[in-house]
Design a protein around this motif. Structure first.
Motif, PDB file in Angstrom:
ATOM      1  N   ILE B  78       0.832  -1.220   0.000  1.00 15.87           N
ATOM      2  CA  ILE B  78       0.000   0.000   0.000  1.00 15.87           C
ATOM      3  C   ILE B  78       0.861   1.262   0.000  1.00 15.87           C
ATOM      4  O   ILE B  78       0.509   2.259  -0.632  1.00 15.87           O
ATOM      5  CB  ILE B  78      -1.004   0.054   1.181  1.00 15.87           C
ATOM      6  N   THR B  82       0.607   3.937  -3.008  1.00 15.55           N
ATOM      7  CA  THR B  82       0.313   5.324  -2.644  1.00 15.55           C
ATOM      8  C   THR B  82       1.397   6.258  -3.175  1.00 15.55           C
ATOM      9  O   THR B  82       1.112   7.325  -3.732  1.00 15.55           O
ATOM     10  CB  THR B  82       0.226   5.457  -1.104  1.00 15.55           C
ATOM     11  N   ALA B  92      -2.923  11.059  -2.247  1.00 12.91           N
ATOM     12  CA  ALA B  92      -3.231   9.683  -1.844  1.00 12.91           C
ATOM     13  C   ALA B  92      -2.684   9.424  -0.455  1.00 12.91           C
ATOM     14  O   ALA B  92      -1.765  10.106  -0.005  1.00 12.91           O
ATOM     15  CB  ALA B  92      -2.615   8.697  -2.830  1.00 12.91           C
ATOM     16  N   ILE B  93      -3.273   8.444   0.225  1.00  9.80           N
ATOM     17  CA  ILE B  93      -2.813   8.097   1.578  1.00  9.80           C
ATOM     18  C   ILE B  93      -3.068   6.608   1.822  1.00  9.80           C
ATOM     19  O   ILE B  93      -4.076   6.068   1.382  1.00  9.80           O
ATOM     20  CB  ILE B  93      -3.517   8.976   2.644  1.00  9.80           C
ATOM     21  N   SER B  94      -2.127   5.976   2.491  1.00 10.12           N
ATOM     22  CA  SER B  94      -2.264   4.539   2.768  1.00 10.12           C
ATOM     23  C   SER B  94      -2.759   4.316   4.190  1.00 10.12           C
ATOM     24  O   SER B  94      -2.502   5.121   5.077  1.00 10.12           O
ATOM     25  CB  SER B  94      -0.904   3.850   2.587  1.00 10.12           C
ATOM     26  N   PHE B  95      -3.479   3.216   4.387  1.00  8.47           N
ATOM     27  CA  PHE B  95      -3.942   2.831   5.721  1.00  8.47           C
ATOM     28  C   PHE B  95      -3.766   1.333   5.926  1.00  8.47           C
ATOM     29  O   PHE B  95      -4.100   0.548   5.041  1.00  8.47           O
ATOM     30  CB  PHE B  95      -5.438   3.144   5.900  1.00  8.47           C
ATOM     31  N   THR B  96      -3.318   0.960   7.122  1.00 12.39           N
ATOM     32  CA  THR B  96      -3.319  -0.456   7.481  1.00 12.39           C
ATOM     33  C   THR B  96      -4.747  -0.845   7.876  1.00 12.39           C
ATOM     34  O   THR B  96      -5.591   0.028   8.106  1.00 12.39           O
ATOM     35  CB  THR B  96      -2.396  -0.730   8.677  1.00 12.39           C
ATOM     36  N   GLN B  99      -5.693   0.697  11.150  1.00 10.90           N
ATOM     37  CA  GLN B  99      -5.905   2.149  11.063  1.00 10.90           C
ATOM     38  C   GLN B  99      -7.304   2.532  10.586  1.00 10.90           C
ATOM     39  O   GLN B  99      -7.774   3.625  10.887  1.00 10.90           O
ATOM     40  CB  GLN B  99      -4.838   2.802  10.168  1.00 10.90           C
ATOM     41  N   ARG B 120     -11.515   7.022   9.760  1.00 11.15           N
ATOM     42  CA  ARG B 120     -10.413   7.729   9.096  1.00 11.15           C
ATOM     43  C   ARG B 120     -10.585   7.669   7.585  1.00 11.15           C
ATOM     44  O   ARG B 120     -10.237   8.592   6.869  1.00 11.15           O
ATOM     45  CB  ARG B 120      -9.068   7.072   9.438  1.00 11.15           C
TER      46      ARG B 120
END
Lengths: 409, 409
Positions: B78, B82, B92-96, B99, B120
């Motif tokens: 990710i 991103t 863009a933004i990544s999330f686990t 998260q 989020r």
């Protein structure tokens, strides 16, 4: 029974075989009756592999995504080390930085630790578990984002955890077996120190001894954590980094080091008026360029030469800044020299013993080594010389100031 | 403008070049004016690499440490996807999984999603960001531990997220370009379906079509998420998995599949008294062995033969269990046969059209293919035959039930 933090670097966990060996070292400490907390770096080469993927995609990467990516390296290695311990029959558990409440600021890729709640960690320790914590990483609580402490941050994690859980010692396992009076590859008579003070270690580590990350030593000093530097390969005594004691003061000089990673810049014909130095170094600081040594010659006809050293990696950017500043302040020109080495003599005993500086300069002179710049602190004397004399200088200074037969610590 | 979830598998993000291509596909959807959420698998081969390291250390690994380890694969991908989007100028933004509040139960390595707060995620979407979420992983809130959904769980993540954020469609990009009436490598006349119902897709995916993980289809059906199966390589229309409509009922048969991953077990000479079947299948269930088709012959002299199929991978363990049970219940013996194939004909239209079963059996008989077992549901008829006739059976059934020229959907 004591509480021990053990830290293993990337090389130590670089393969399945090595991970199994690390597990044996950990198990041995546990069998000796200690409570054990372990921190690990990513498997050797893994962090570079990940960064290469990222820079292939984008040379100017986003620090938040960088942290998201590289923090996976440590997360993988703690799981593997934990599994190796479980395979040997030990009750072990892994934790990420966020899981033990390793709270940092939000400066992605170079975050600073703010606090460690360590609740889960303490609870697991109290249950007799061996805890394996990911080094190098934390969480910025405002966003819940993963942060990293910057390269080498695993040492800092280990010492910070040791402080948070009030451990008796923080053992840093490395590819050397301790701190030496000089680089043993250069000086045949170099000897391993049993003990060294935080202050000395800071001077030594920032000067190229490269064994411990400076930040970890600062942390150790601030919270009084005893740090033991040990070999990850062999079982033998290492070097204890601790607070200065009377015994240490008896030793005048504890090490001689060489740093070839600096370059010298000289701005010639600088008008000698107030505020000029502030202008020059202010502009360099704005550009995030750290300046180490500075010397200014006596001025002749209201003009002076200003020399200073910067990291070699910053030289090109520093030259850019300096050439612009030189034009603005109407200096004559800017020249640089990459072929320099900074030779340093370090020792807490120097505080109470005069004459070390004189001995150092005399020894260099006797060997026809010209000194270009000098800087001193309470426990350190540094001299910039031509790079080609670097090894010679370290050898003759070690021979003079740390003669064989005299115990180094 | 609509809200689209796009899911890319490991092959699609298997290299820097492919990651850049994926970023272009995502950017295109964004440029079309949609809000976009992306979920990714780990880079192709990465999960296997990690599992190999783990099994080298310990063949019987701890599921918690397994999750700690393998979840790093998605976390890395990710960040890379991103970064590729940011490099193209997109926000863009990544999330686990943790998260975005992907809450699961605590069944490590095969966790089930309990809820997704997605706070989020929703906030980031509302700011126009492209959100890239790690597939396959979640958090067990009681401990704060990372969990994984089991292999193929990224499809389920994508559909679950689509449900949580009320997305208009969940696009699953795969290495095939849609759902076919039969495997195109076996049946020349196989045609891509424009639309298929969840129920049909469940029958098709559990029968070896292997395009979508069954759990993701169940999720889609439960929450009414439209799932579009598309090619990650080429831009062309795919197959929409959606709820059954009148138009679909017009199509009697939508696909013919073969599953060679089953084996048949027969317990011979089972005493025909109440509770025996419960005893046998209860013992298998206790050992986590799923049984698929079951047939019981008419009993002769109070003895009967009981046949059933299990996954080939469970055969050895199933035989162990059955041999013990056979002894306990005083059955004659247990035999097994791995050389079988289950051929299935699937279609919602079968509910309202009689005669498909008769056509199927007649076609097989005409080709001298013996039927060993039969099972049926409202929308499916399955027959177990000798494995060597598998391809032939699929071909002749497709020709009979889905003749060319007749549109499949």
């Amino acid at each position: 029974m004591s509480l021990v933090v053990m830290k293993f670097g990337g090389t130590s966990v670089g393969s399945v075989e090595r991970i199994k060996n690390v597990a044996k070292r950990i198990a041995k400490r546990k069998e000796e009756g200690h409570d054990v907390v372990v921190t690990c770096s990513a498997m050797g080469g893994e962090t570079d592999r990940l960064i290469n993927l990222l820079t292939e995609i984008s040379p100017k990467y986003d620090p938040r995504e960088y942290d998201m990516l590289v923090s996976t390296g440590e997360q993988a290695s703690i799981a593997l080390v934990t599994q190796a311990l479980k395979e040997m029959g030990y009750d072990a558990i892994s934790f990420t930085g966020p899981q033990i409440g390793m709270v940092t600021d939000g400066a992605h890729s170079k975050a600073r630790i703010k606090e460690i709640s360590a609740e889960r960690l303490k609870e697991a320790i109290s249950k007799g578990k061996i805890c394996v914590v990911a080094g190098f990483q934390g969480i910025f609580p405002e966003t819940g984002d993963i942060t990293t402490l910057g390269r080498g941050g695993s040492d800092t994690t280990a010492v910070a955890i040791a402080a948070a859980i009030n451990a008796d010692v923080c053992e840093i396992y490395t590819d050397v077996d301790g701190i030496y009076t000089a680089d043993p590859r250069i000086v045949r008579g170099a000897r391993k120190l049993d003990k060294v003070s935080y202050e000395e270690m800071l001077e030594l580590s920032s000067l190229g001894a490269k064994v411990l990350q400076s930040r970890s030593v600062e942390f150790g000093m601030k919270y009084g954590v005893d740090i033991m530097v040990l070999s990850s390969m062999e079982e033998k005594p290492g070097t204890l980094v601790t607070k200065e004691d009377i015994e240490m003061e008896k030793v005048i000089v504890s090490g001689v080091t060489a740093d070839k990673n600096q370059a010298k810049i000289t701005i010639r014909g600088v008008p000698d008026r107030p505020g000029i130095a502030a202008e020059i170094f202010g502009r360099l600081a704005e550009n995030h360029i750290n300046v180490d040594m500075i010397i200014q010659n006596v001025s002749v006809e209201l003009k002076t030469d200003l020399s200073f050293t910067v990291a070699k990696t910053d030289l090109l950017r520093a030259m850019d800044v300096c050439e612009k500043v030189a034009k603005d302040i109407e200096a004559q020109d800017v020249i640089s020299d990459e072929k320099i080495a900074k030779i340093s003599v370090v020792g807490v005993g120097m505080k109470s013993h005069a004459g070390v500086a004189a001995d150092m300069f005399k020894t260099l002179q006797e060997n026809n080594i010209n000194i270009q710049m000098i800087s001193t602190s309470e426990i350190k004397i540094s001299a910039v010389i031509e790079e080609k004399y670097s090894e010679l200088a370290v050898r003759v200074l070690h021979e003079k100031l740390l003669p064989e037969g005299e115990d180094a610590s």
